[in-house]
Write a protein that holds these residues in place. Structure first.
Motif, PDB file in Angstrom:
ATOM      1  N   ASN A  25       0.839  -1.195   0.000  1.00  0.00           N
ATOM      2  CA  ASN A  25       0.000   0.000   0.000  1.00  0.00           C
ATOM      3  C   ASN A  25       0.879   1.251   0.000  1.00  0.00           C
ATOM      4  N   HIS A  26       0.600   2.196  -0.893  1.00  0.00           N
ATOM      5  CA  HIS A  26       1.435   3.391  -0.988  1.00  0.00           C
ATOM      6  C   HIS A  26       0.632   4.541  -1.591  1.00  0.00           C
ATOM      7  N   GLU A  27       1.146   5.731  -1.345  1.00  0.00           N
ATOM      8  CA  GLU A  27       0.557   6.965  -1.887  1.00  0.00           C
ATOM      9  C   GLU A  27       1.528   7.544  -2.912  1.00  0.00           C
ATOM     10  N   MET A  28       0.983   8.035  -4.026  1.00  0.00           N
ATOM     11  CA  MET A  28       1.800   8.679  -5.060  1.00  0.00           C
ATOM     12  C   MET A  28       1.835  10.190  -4.839  1.00  0.00           C
ATOM     13  N   VAL A  29       3.032  10.762  -4.896  1.00  0.00           N
ATOM     14  CA  VAL A  29       3.198  12.204  -4.804  1.00  0.00           C
ATOM     15  C   VAL A  29       3.914  12.661  -6.078  1.00  0.00           C
ATOM     16  N   PRO A  30       3.185  13.261  -7.026  1.00  0.00           N
ATOM     17  CA  PRO A  30       3.814  13.662  -8.286  1.00  0.00           C
ATOM     18  C   PRO A  30       4.797  14.821  -8.106  1.00  0.00           C
ATOM     19  N   VAL A  31       5.919  14.729  -8.804  1.00  0.00           N
ATOM     20  CA  VAL A  31       6.932  15.792  -8.860  1.00  0.00           C
ATOM     21  C   VAL A  31       7.247  15.999 -10.339  1.00  0.00           C
ATOM     22  N   ASN A  32       6.956  17.188 -10.846  1.00  0.00           N
ATOM     23  CA  ASN A  32       7.068  17.433 -12.287  1.00  0.00           C
ATOM     24  C   ASN A  32       8.513  17.756 -12.679  1.00  0.00           C
ATOM     25  N   LEU A  33       9.150  16.833 -13.388  1.00  0.00           N
ATOM     26  CA  LEU A  33      10.537  17.050 -13.807  1.00  0.00           C
ATOM     27  C   LEU A  33      10.649  18.151 -14.840  1.00  0.00           C
ATOM     28  N   LEU A  34       9.658  18.268 -15.712  1.00  0.00           N
ATOM     29  CA  LEU A  34       9.727  19.285 -16.769  1.00  0.00           C
ATOM     30  C   LEU A  34       9.668  20.699 -16.186  1.00  0.00           C
ATOM     31  N   LYS A  35       9.054  20.824 -15.013  1.00  0.00           N
ATOM     32  CA  LYS A  35       8.988  22.117 -14.329  1.00  0.00           C
ATOM     33  C   LYS A  35      10.079  22.252 -13.270  1.00  0.00           C
ATOM     34  N   SER A  36      11.005  21.283 -13.243  1.00  0.00           N
ATOM     35  CA  SER A  36      12.143  21.279 -12.304  1.00  0.00           C
ATOM     36  C   SER A  36      11.704  21.296 -10.848  1.00  0.00           C
ATOM     37  N   GLU A  37      10.551  20.698 -10.565  1.00  0.00           N
ATOM     38  CA  GLU A  37      10.073  20.667  -9.182  1.00  0.00           C
ATOM     39  C   GLU A  37      10.983  19.836  -8.275  1.00  0.00           C
ATOM     40  N   GLN A  38      11.800  18.969  -8.865  1.00  0.00           N
ATOM     41  CA  GLN A  38      12.727  18.161  -8.066  1.00  0.00           C
ATOM     42  C   GLN A  38      13.837  19.012  -7.464  1.00  0.00           C
ATOM     43  N   GLN A  39      13.982  20.249  -7.954  1.00  0.00           N
ATOM     44  CA  GLN A  39      14.993  21.160  -7.413  1.00  0.00           C
ATOM     45  C   GLN A  39      14.396  22.186  -6.453  1.00  0.00           C
ATOM     46  N   SER A  40      13.101  22.066  -6.163  1.00  0.00           N
ATOM     47  CA  SER A  40      12.452  23.004  -5.250  1.00  0.00           C
ATOM     48  C   SER A  40      12.935  22.765  -3.821  1.00  0.00           C
ATOM     49  N   GLU A  41      12.847  23.797  -2.986  1.00  0.00           N
ATOM     50  CA  GLU A  41      13.279  23.672  -1.591  1.00  0.00           C
ATOM     51  C   GLU A  41      12.494  22.592  -0.863  1.00  0.00           C
ATOM     52  N   ASP A  42      11.209  22.515  -1.148  1.00  0.00           N
ATOM     53  CA  ASP A  42      10.375  21.517  -0.482  1.00  0.00           C
ATOM     54  C   ASP A  42      10.838  20.102  -0.828  1.00  0.00           C
ATOM     55  N   TYR A  43      11.093  19.851  -2.113  1.00  0.00           N
ATOM     56  CA  TYR A  43      11.487  18.493  -2.486  1.00  0.00           C
ATOM     57  C   TYR A  43      12.898  18.167  -2.010  1.00  0.00           C
ATOM     58  N   LEU A  44      13.770  19.146  -1.987  1.00  0.00           N
ATOM     59  CA  LEU A  44      15.133  18.881  -1.514  1.00  0.00           C
ATOM     60  C   LEU A  44      15.162  18.487  -0.040  1.00  0.00           C
ATOM     61  N   GLN A  45      14.093  18.831   0.689  1.00  0.00           N
ATOM     62  CA  GLN A  45      13.975  18.349   2.060  1.00  0.00           C
ATOM     63  C   GLN A  45      13.652  16.855   2.086  1.00  0.00           C
ATOM     64  N   VAL A  46      13.027  16.390   1.023  1.00  0.00           N
ATOM     65  CA  VAL A  46      12.696  14.963   0.899  1.00  0.00           C
ATOM     66  C   VAL A  46      13.901  14.186   0.391  1.00  0.00           C
ATOM     67  N   ASN A  47      14.502  14.684  -0.691  1.00  0.00           N
ATOM     68  CA  ASN A  47      15.655  14.021  -1.289  1.00  0.00           C
ATOM     69  C   ASN A  47      16.700  15.067  -1.648  1.00  0.00           C
ATOM     70  N   PRO A  48      17.725  15.242  -0.830  1.00  0.00           N
ATOM     71  CA  PRO A  48      18.740  16.263  -1.074  1.00  0.00           C
ATOM     72  C   PRO A  48      19.469  16.111  -2.406  1.00  0.00           C
ATOM     73  N   GLN A  49      19.400  14.918  -3.016  1.00  0.00           N
ATOM     74  CA  GLN A  49      20.021  14.725  -4.320  1.00  0.00           C
ATOM     75  C   GLN A  49      19.245  15.419  -5.433  1.00  0.00           C
ATOM     76  N   GLY A  50      17.994  15.766  -5.156  1.00  0.00           N
ATOM     77  CA  GLY A  50      17.181  16.438  -6.172  1.00  0.00           C
ATOM     78  C   GLY A  50      16.851  15.544  -7.350  1.00  0.00           C
ATOM     79  N   LEU A  51      16.677  14.263  -7.060  1.00  0.00           N
ATOM     80  CA  LEU A  51      16.376  13.282  -8.101  1.00  0.00           C
ATOM     81  C   LEU A  51      15.134  12.487  -7.718  1.00  0.00           C
TER      82      LEU A  51
END
Length: 208
Positions: A25-51
């Protein structure tokens, strides 16, 4: 569990397949790569690699798809991704790593964006780059596949979990898969299974 994902991310696609195969059982949390959301401050708190992907668990947050896949396999032994036999396990890892460590890194989105952005190569040259390295990688993999239903045996393994997303992306770039009949057959066979169907990019909540 929460999986931070993008519908066309090959690495996230691998983890989606594994979660489905194991009925976790899992929840999906979309992160839009085309909008560079993986480099946002919020996501970098989740994964500092930004990937992508990242998996949020009761133990904390984990990046890197192969590490996530092996973590899930140890924690949830049902529908194992790796066989128990040491030699067979090494064979599966060898195949999977050929995809995840040799083919995928030089053909992923950030590399392609760098080629067309910083290096200013044309779209045609970008496609030529992509197809060149995919073709070389697939030629080697094709030669390794025996008379089995899946990459390394008769049940899906880590090897198939890594291969299917890579074939999906190769098809997006119009690679002639007739050159690789064994890979094509495995791809079609996997995509008849519910776990692979549900993980497919077109079936994700953030699919465009």
């Amino acid at each position: 569990m929460k999986l931070y994902t993008y519908f066309r991310s090959s690495a996230a696609y691998r983890v989606r397949i594994a979660l489905n195969l194991k009925n976790i059982n899992h929840e999906m949390v979309p992160v839009n790569l085309l909008k560079s959301e993986q480099q946002s401050e919020d996501y970098l708190q989740v994964n500092p690699q930004g990937l992508l992907p990242a998996l949020e668990t009761e133990h904390g947050k984990l990046g890197q798809s192969l590490a996530i896949l092996e973590y899930l396999d140890e924690l949830y032994p049902q529908s194992p991704l790796l066989p128990s036999d040491a030699w067979q396990k090494a064979q599966v890892r060898s195949f999977a790593y050929a995809v995840a460590c040799d083919i995928h890194p030089i053909d992923n989105l950030r590399v392609l964006k760098y080629l067309t952005g910083e290096l200013q190569i044309s779209e045609e040259q970008k496609t030529e780059w992509y197809l060149h390295w995919i073709r070389i990688g697939f030629e080697k993999l094709e030669s390794q596949i025996g008379d089995t239903d899946f990459c390394c045996g008769n049940t899906p393994s880590l090897a198939d979990v890594c291969l299917v997303p890579q074939v999906f992306n190769a098809l997006r770039f119009n690679l002639d898969m007739s050159e690789f009949p064994k890979i094509s057959a495995i791809y079609e066979r996997c995509n008849q299974l519910p776990a692979f169907i549900e993980a497919a990019p077109e079936n994700q909540i953030d699919a465009n």
